[in-house]
Design an enzyme around this catalytic site. Structure first.
Site, PDB file in Angstrom:
ATOM      1  N   GLU A 174      -7.098  -7.470  -1.284  1.00 18.47           N
ATOM      2  CA  GLU A 174      -7.784  -7.379   0.007  1.00 18.47           C
ATOM      3  C   GLU A 174      -9.240  -6.971  -0.193  1.00 18.47           C
ATOM      4  OE1 GLU A 174      -5.887  -5.039   3.008  1.00 18.47           O
ATOM      5  OE2 GLU A 174      -3.941  -6.035   2.787  1.00 18.47           O
TER       6      GLU A 174
ATOM      7  N   GLU B 128       0.809  -1.217   0.000  1.00 18.26           N
ATOM      8  CA  GLU B 128       0.000   0.000   0.000  1.00 18.26           C
ATOM      9  C   GLU B 128       0.849   1.277   0.000  1.00 18.26           C
ATOM     10  OE1 GLU B 128      -2.662  -0.534   3.346  1.00 18.26           O
ATOM     11  OE2 GLU B 128      -4.095  -1.594   2.096  1.00 18.26           O
TER      12      GLU B 128
END
Length: 838
Positions: free
Chosen positions: A267, A195
């Site tokens: 995710e 991320e």
């Protein structure tokens, strides 16, 4: 075509590699006689041994469970329709001190991947090694802070050197165990960094950030693991030799930043993590199924649930700031590994349907047709066969869509037609059962008062002066740098001479999470911060004596910052202060730059009281003889392991804040005295519309106004059958251990709602020897209550008789809903059944 270097291979004989694979970027071209696989990809899918595959994955974090739990968790994931298991790698757990490694117990990562392999599933290895994960420092070891020139996650030699050393260590362990696909192992994808794209723009050093992320990709590819490397949430500055992926509640409208790579959702958040001041977040089965169906409708091919099993934050390094010990995450498998219904079953039905359509979805020509605003039909065609998706993204309106026949598509749902004629699945229509889990009393210690307790005071005396510290500084240091996260606690101690007696107010500015202040050996004040506002001031009256006075400040953390740009620079503890005494006569004494003596941890930690070693002097052996509501106190009791194999929890309602151990194994931090906030989302739950866990629109919450967490998981692997077990508590703030009790977690009520004529209604008590004790409700038109508390309406005697005959006394049963069940004049054709398990 790009051909990557071969991965390490097994002892099996290597066959010739193919010279070319049309349309594929070849990442490994190895075939052997013992199951080694090639892994490649194109714009539609990951390609394994030349076959395009749909990857249905679920996150299971090995440190958040026990090795004894792993086979069962993985088996349930496979039976739930998944073909892949994903996990992060936890750097600070594996290397708690520099070059001192831990790969034992629930950190035995090789054993975990071997369990995946044994189950016949694929694996995704997310090395990071920054992982976020609601984990201390996002998985980065705090000792990195003390390396000269260190800048986290930017282009600098100290960080990149340490990151490469650890990454190589993990890769080599996987290679040595032959865990990569090219070696016959399960790993088909690996991740580097995590991320980073979310924070690049806030680092104020775009050049360094861009250089760093490209260095990460080059370093990873030098490892020559033979499978693709991925980077999630990296939509800009994407290196050419990795696949960028998406994280979030919804990823159907997201596409990778370039052609030739597949659409991967790393995710899909099945719920949300919980903080001590927050209630429980629930994401409905209908909404998750809607998101998954939309993703595959829009050419998705790899989808991973975060989490499929959340588990428990055992120990003190496994939770981020103010994150509870439970990491349940409202996942399809609950914290204890039990199947959460209806989420598990509703998604299982979807997984099985998607896998049955795999070839058409990854090869087929696709065409979208807009039937109205936010209503879309997508048709995939391949080899003379077709499958269709009808999506209704309106959150308040059902629609009729004609596709051969006319199909009613409820608001915020997707209908899937595997032949483009008949609806086989609708995301809003749940056909599987709902299970209500209950906490049963331990038959050995049925009441809290049955436990016999002994106690021991925490030895504070050595910390009440400024002698015998680890070091001294004439400044107030950051707690993380001073203690390198080896304890939640750091002592700051100083002394001063004072003429005569004096009344003052002590002011302490802190960026820690909590603080206790002692003056001349007496506790004079304490305070803790609100979650997220880790800057607060302790203000408390004190009296100084004539002569030498000692100020002892105990700073505490409840997990460390794990997310955001430059998060490692966020201080903890009494960093910089100021600390001052303000006299009633206007006299100020500034202690900020005094000589401060530092000591990490508590005496009980150093003595390892939690291990209950011989020589520890415990006092008292019954509930009437132990002090309660006394801060800084250790408590101990013995108990018998509950019979059976159901999950075990200890109820710590009545305790305040501290830590717990069973037979020396950490259960994590406890804080049942912290009450979850009242939020509007506790009073409404509607699956329709985008799910949110922060900001406005939060809904489907439970537990508002209740203890944030009162039940703490005691894995069966921690227990000894047939002999006494020991529970040790360190009560920091003052609580009552005599109210503690052990419980087992089991299925209580089981319900099937909205079954239609022709449906097979299956009910299960979930094993563990539990059977259906009785049928409570079998009716049409139920409008009140929820599972476990349904109030029947328009009762069906025929249905009651059929379910009683088929189910009572059995662990599971299946009854077909026939038209004969319906009663005249009932307001609904949908059948609701509720049974009780015992």
């Amino acid at each position: 075509m790009v051909l990557f270097p071969r991965a390490s291979v097994s002892r099996c004989t290597m066959a010739a590699a193919p010279l070319a694979l049309p349309l594929l970027l070849v990442l490994a071209a190895i075939t052997t006689g013992c199951g080694a696989a090639t892994v490649a990809y194109n714009d539609r899918a990951v390609v394994i041994d030349g076959q395009r595959r749909i990857i249905l994955s679920g996150s299971i974090h090995y440190p958040r469970s026990t090795p004894e739990m792993w086979p069962d968790l993985i088996r349930k994931a496979k039976e739930g329709g998944l073909n892949t298991i994903e996990t992060y790698v936890f750097w600070n757990g594996h290397e708690p001190r520099r070059r001192q490694y831990n790969f034992e117990g629930n950190y035995d990562i090789v054993r975990f991947f071997k369990e995946i392999q044994h189950a016949g599933m694929y694996a995704i290895l997310r090395i990071g090694p920054y992982i976020c994960g609601e984990w201390n420092y996002g998985g980065l070891p705090a000792w990195l802070r003390n390396i000269p020139g260190m800048q986290f996650r930017l282009h600098n030699d100290p960080f990149e050197r340490e990151m490469e050393t650890f990454t190589t260590l993990i890769v080599d362990k996987m290679k040595d165990a032959k865990m990569f696909a090219g070696q016959g192992g399960p790993i088909i994808l690996a991740q580097i960094e995590n991320e980073y794209g979310n924070i690049m723009g806030e680092l104020n050093n775009n050049q360094s950030a861009s250089q760093y992320i490209h260095w990460c990709a080059d370093m990873a590819n030098k490892q020559k693991i033979g499978v693709p490397w991925i980077m999630c949430q990296q939509n800009h500055h994407v290196p050419h030799n990795v696949i960028n992926t998406c994280n979030g509640f919804y990823c159907h409208d997201w596409f990778p930043n370039r052609t030739g790579i597949p659409k991967i959702w790393t995710e899909n958040w099945t719920g949300w993590f919980k903080a001590w001041d927050k209630p429980d977040f629930h994401r409905s089965a209908e909404d998750i199924a809607f998101a998954v169906a939309r993703f595959f409708q829009k050419r998705g091919s790899v989808q991973n649930y975060y989490m499929y099993h959340g588990g428990t934050n055992f120990g003190r390094t496994s939770g981020g700031p103010y994150i509870t010990t439970s990491y349940d995450y409202d996942a399809p498998l609950d914290e204890y590994g039990n199947i959460r219904q209806p989420k598990y079953g509703h998604l299982k039905d979807l997984h099985n349907l998607l896998r049955s359509m795999e070839k058409i979805l990854v090869h087929g020509e696709h065409n979208d047709t807009a039937y109205a605003k936010n209503v879309t039909v997508t048709k995939y065609t391949y080899g003379g066969s077709s499958v269709c998706f009808i999506s209704n993204q309106l959150n308040d309106t059902d629609v009729n869509v004609t596709l051969g026949a006319t199909h009613l598509v409820p608001a915020w749902s997707v209908s899937i037609l595997p032949d483009c004629k008949t609806v086989a699945y609708n995301t809003a229509k749940i056909k599987t059962q709902t299970s209500v889990m209950v906490k049963k009393a331990n038959t050995v210690e049925e009441e809290p008062g049955a436990l016999r307790w002994s106690w021991m005071p925490e030895n504070l005396r050595p910390f009440m002066t400024d002698d015998r510290g680890s070091f001294r500084k004439t400044q107030l240091l950051d707690q993380i740098a001073a203690a390198t996260d080896q304890s939640d606690y750091l002592w700051y101690r100083t002394s001063l001479e004072h003429k005569g007696e004096g009344a003052y107010k002590l002011y302490v500015n802190t960026t820690g999470h909590e603080i206790y202040a002692f003056v001349n050996g007496k506790l004079v004040g304490q305070n803790h911060s609100a979650n997220g506002a880790f800057v607060f001031q302790l203000e408390t009256p004190v009296k100084l004596q004539s002569g030498k006075n000692y100020i002892s400040l105990l700073s505490g953390t409840v997990g460390l910052k794990n997310y955001g740009p430059l998060f490692e620079l966020m201080p903890a503890g009494i960093a910089g202060g100021p600390v001052k005494l303000v006299g009633t006569n206007g006299t100020d004494i500034d202690l900020t730059n005094s000589s401060w003596s530092y000591k990490s941890g508590l005496a009980g930690e150093q003595r390892q009281i939690h291990l209950d070693k011989a020589g520890h002097k415990w006092r008292g052996h019954n509930s009437s003889g132990i002090p309660v509501n006394r801060p800084f106190t250790w408590y101990k009791t013995s108990f018998a392991a509950p019979a059976g194999d159901e999950a075990v929890v200890v109820d710590l309602l009545g305790l305040n804040k501290g830590a717990a151990w069973v037979n020396g194994h950490s259960l994590g931090r406890y804080w049942p005295a912290y009450t979850a906030a009242e939020m509007g989302g506790c009073h409404v739950c509607d699956y329709r519309g985008e799910f949110k866990a922060e900001g406005g629109g939060v809904r489907c919450l439970t537990g508002c106004g209740e203890p944030s967490q009162r039940f703490y998981h005691v894995p069966r692997a921690f227990l000894r059958a047939g002999e006494p077990n020991t529970l040790v508590l360190f009560e920091e703030a003052g609580g009552d251990p005599t109210r503690a009790a052990f419980r087992t977690v089991a299925v209580g009520a089981v319900c099937a709602a909205a079954a239609e004529v022709g449906d097979d209604v299956t009910l299960s008590c979930g094993g563990h020897g539990r059977v259906v004790a009785g049928v409570d409700v079998a009716s049409f038109g139920v409008t009140r209550g929820s599972c476990g508390g349904y109030e029947g309406g328009c009762e069906s005697k025929a249905a009651l008789k059929a379910f009683t005959a088929a189910c009572v006394g059995r662990e599971s049963c299946t009854v077909k809903h026939t038209g004969a069940f319906a009663g005249a004049g009932c307001e609904s054709g949908a059948l609701t059944v509720q049974v009780t398990c015992s």
